[in-house]
Design a protein around this motif. Structure first.
Motif, mmCIF file in Angstrom:
data_model
loop_
_atom_site.group_PDB
_atom_site.id
_atom_site.type_symbol
_atom_site.label_atom_id
_atom_site.label_comp_id
_atom_site.label_asym_id
_atom_site.label_seq_id
_atom_site.Cartn_x
_atom_site.Cartn_y
_atom_site.Cartn_z
ATOM 1 N N UNK A 35 0.814 -1.209 0.000
ATOM 2 C CA UNK A 35 0.000 0.000 0.000
ATOM 3 C C UNK A 35 0.842 1.251 0.000
ATOM 4 N N UNK A 36 0.226 2.319 -0.451
ATOM 5 C CA UNK A 36 0.811 3.658 -0.365
ATOM 6 C C UNK A 36 -0.075 4.501 0.541
ATOM 7 N N UNK A 37 0.591 5.221 1.416
ATOM 8 C CA UNK A 37 -0.078 6.119 2.335
ATOM 9 C C UNK A 37 0.641 7.463 2.269
ATOM 10 N N UNK A 38 0.005 8.511 2.780
ATOM 11 C CA UNK A 38 0.668 9.808 2.798
ATOM 12 C C UNK A 38 0.341 10.548 4.090
ATOM 13 N N UNK A 39 1.251 11.426 4.442
ATOM 14 C CA UNK A 39 1.063 12.203 5.667
ATOM 15 C C UNK A 39 1.498 13.636 5.416
ATOM 16 N N UNK A 40 0.539 14.537 5.518
ATOM 17 C CA UNK A 40 0.816 15.964 5.385
ATOM 18 C C UNK A 40 1.149 16.535 6.759
ATOM 19 N N UNK A 41 1.835 17.666 6.813
ATOM 20 C CA UNK A 41 2.198 18.270 8.103
ATOM 21 C C UNK A 41 0.968 18.511 8.966
ATOM 22 N N UNK A 42 1.032 18.052 10.203
ATOM 23 C CA UNK A 42 -0.053 18.264 11.141
ATOM 24 C C UNK A 42 -1.240 17.349 10.968
ATOM 25 N N UNK A 43 -1.115 16.395 10.050
ATOM 26 C CA UNK A 43 -2.226 15.483 9.800
ATOM 27 C C UNK A 43 -1.802 14.040 10.034
ATOM 28 N N UNK A 44 -2.792 13.172 10.191
ATOM 29 C CA UNK A 44 -2.505 11.762 10.371
ATOM 30 C C UNK A 44 -2.173 11.111 9.017
ATOM 31 N N UNK A 45 -1.486 9.995 9.099
ATOM 32 C CA UNK A 45 -1.194 9.230 7.896
ATOM 33 C C UNK A 45 -2.505 8.722 7.311
ATOM 34 N N UNK A 46 -2.669 8.877 5.987
ATOM 35 C CA UNK A 46 -3.906 8.465 5.353
ATOM 36 C C UNK A 46 -3.644 7.525 4.185
ATOM 37 N N UNK A 47 -4.614 6.700 3.926
ATOM 38 C CA UNK A 47 -4.545 5.718 2.848
ATOM 39 C C UNK A 47 -4.635 6.407 1.491
ATOM 40 N N UNK A 48 -3.837 5.920 0.549
ATOM 41 C CA UNK A 48 -3.887 6.413 -0.823
ATOM 42 C C UNK A 48 -4.332 5.297 -1.771
ATOM 43 N N UNK A 49 -3.610 4.170 -1.730
ATOM 44 C CA UNK A 49 -3.907 3.078 -2.654
ATOM 45 C C UNK A 49 -3.286 1.793 -2.127
ATOM 46 N N UNK A 50 -3.854 0.674 -2.543
ATOM 47 C CA UNK A 50 -3.315 -0.623 -2.170
ATOM 48 C C UNK A 50 -3.496 -1.605 -3.313
ATOM 49 N N UNK A 51 -2.678 -2.638 -3.297
ATOM 50 C CA UNK A 51 -2.716 -3.646 -4.352
ATOM 51 C C UNK A 51 -2.504 -5.011 -3.722
ATOM 52 N N UNK A 52 -3.231 -6.014 -4.204
ATOM 53 C CA UNK A 52 -3.111 -7.341 -3.611
ATOM 54 C C UNK A 52 -1.834 -8.023 -4.082
ATOM 55 N N UNK A 53 -1.592 -9.213 -3.594
ATOM 56 C CA UNK A 53 -0.340 -9.919 -3.857
ATOM 57 C C UNK A 53 -0.092 -10.150 -5.339
ATOM 58 N N UNK A 54 -1.178 -10.366 -6.102
ATOM 59 C CA UNK A 54 -1.026 -10.713 -7.507
ATOM 60 C C UNK A 54 -1.007 -9.505 -8.419
ATOM 61 N N UNK A 55 -1.449 -8.385 -7.909
ATOM 62 C CA UNK A 55 -1.535 -7.189 -8.746
ATOM 63 C C UNK A 55 -2.849 -7.042 -9.477
ATOM 64 N N UNK A 56 -3.787 -7.955 -9.243
ATOM 65 C CA UNK A 56 -5.045 -7.918 -9.983
ATOM 66 C C UNK A 56 -6.136 -7.122 -9.280
ATOM 67 N N UNK A 57 -5.994 -6.892 -7.993
ATOM 68 C CA UNK A 57 -7.000 -6.139 -7.252
ATOM 69 C C UNK A 57 -6.372 -4.886 -6.661
ATOM 70 N N UNK A 58 -6.969 -3.747 -6.978
ATOM 71 C CA UNK A 58 -6.470 -2.475 -6.476
ATOM 72 C C UNK A 58 -7.591 -1.714 -5.785
ATOM 73 N N UNK A 59 -7.215 -0.906 -4.824
ATOM 74 C CA UNK A 59 -8.157 -0.078 -4.068
ATOM 75 C C UNK A 59 -7.576 1.320 -3.984
ATOM 76 N N UNK A 60 -8.433 2.329 -4.132
ATOM 77 C CA UNK A 60 -7.970 3.711 -4.094
ATOM 78 C C UNK A 60 -8.833 4.547 -3.162
ATOM 79 N N UNK A 61 -8.198 5.540 -2.581
ATOM 80 C CA UNK A 61 -8.937 6.560 -1.839
ATOM 81 C C UNK A 61 -9.716 7.377 -2.866
ATOM 82 N N UNK A 62 -10.919 7.769 -2.516
ATOM 83 C CA UNK A 62 -11.816 8.384 -3.489
ATOM 84 C C UNK A 62 -11.251 9.629 -4.163
ATOM 85 N N UNK A 63 -10.519 10.432 -3.418
ATOM 86 C CA UNK A 63 -10.068 11.703 -3.987
ATOM 87 C C UNK A 63 -8.937 11.555 -5.005
ATOM 88 N N UNK A 64 -8.356 10.359 -5.082
ATOM 89 C CA UNK A 64 -7.221 10.173 -5.993
ATOM 90 C C UNK A 64 -7.480 9.159 -7.083
#
Length: 124
Positions: A35-64
């Motif tokens: 997975x990829x996550x991001x953290x802006x100054x003063x904010x908590x770490x947030x989810x961006x995207x993730x991918x399963x072991x095979x690369x066939x299933x992906x999940x994204x945060x709505x804004x990206x």
């Protein structure tokens, strides 16, 4: 124990693109979700995207989800994050995480291993 090293961050103008990479070592990369996550100054770490072991299933945060693509090359032990149409609000430190599961369950607690992060700065 898995070691993760991110690269590819930098300064880019709004509307530009960046491709982040995360190289993994220390365990069988192809068995686990990433997975990829991001953290802006003063904010908590947030989810961006993730991918399963095979690369066939992906999940994204709505804004990206229309601007970002996660992919992986198991032969290279590497996961990527292609980011297009970047916005100033995308500015953050981006972290790569390795899950203890083969798929993304929706929980950040699955990610026990993290890289050092790579800074992405988007200027307006």
């Amino acid at each position: 124990q898995v070691q993760l090293v991110e690269s590819g961050g930098g300064l880019v103008q709004a509307g530009g693109s960046l491709r982040l990479s995360c190289a993994a070592s220390g365990r069988t990369f192809s068995r686990y979700a990433m997975g990829w996550f991001r953290q802006a100054p003063g904010k908590e770490r947030e989810f961006v995207a993730a991918i399963d072991w095979s690369g066939t299933m992906t999940v994204y945060e709505d804004s990206v989800k229309d601007r970002i693509t996660i992919s992986r090359a198991n032969s290279m032990n590497t996961v990527y994050l292609q980011m297009n149409s970047l916005k100033p609000e995308d500015t953050a430190v981006y972290y790569c995480g390795s899950s203890s599961r083969s798929y993304y369950s929706g929980s950040i607690s699955d990610f026990a291993s993290w890289g050092q992060g790579t800074q992405v700065t988007v200027s307006s």
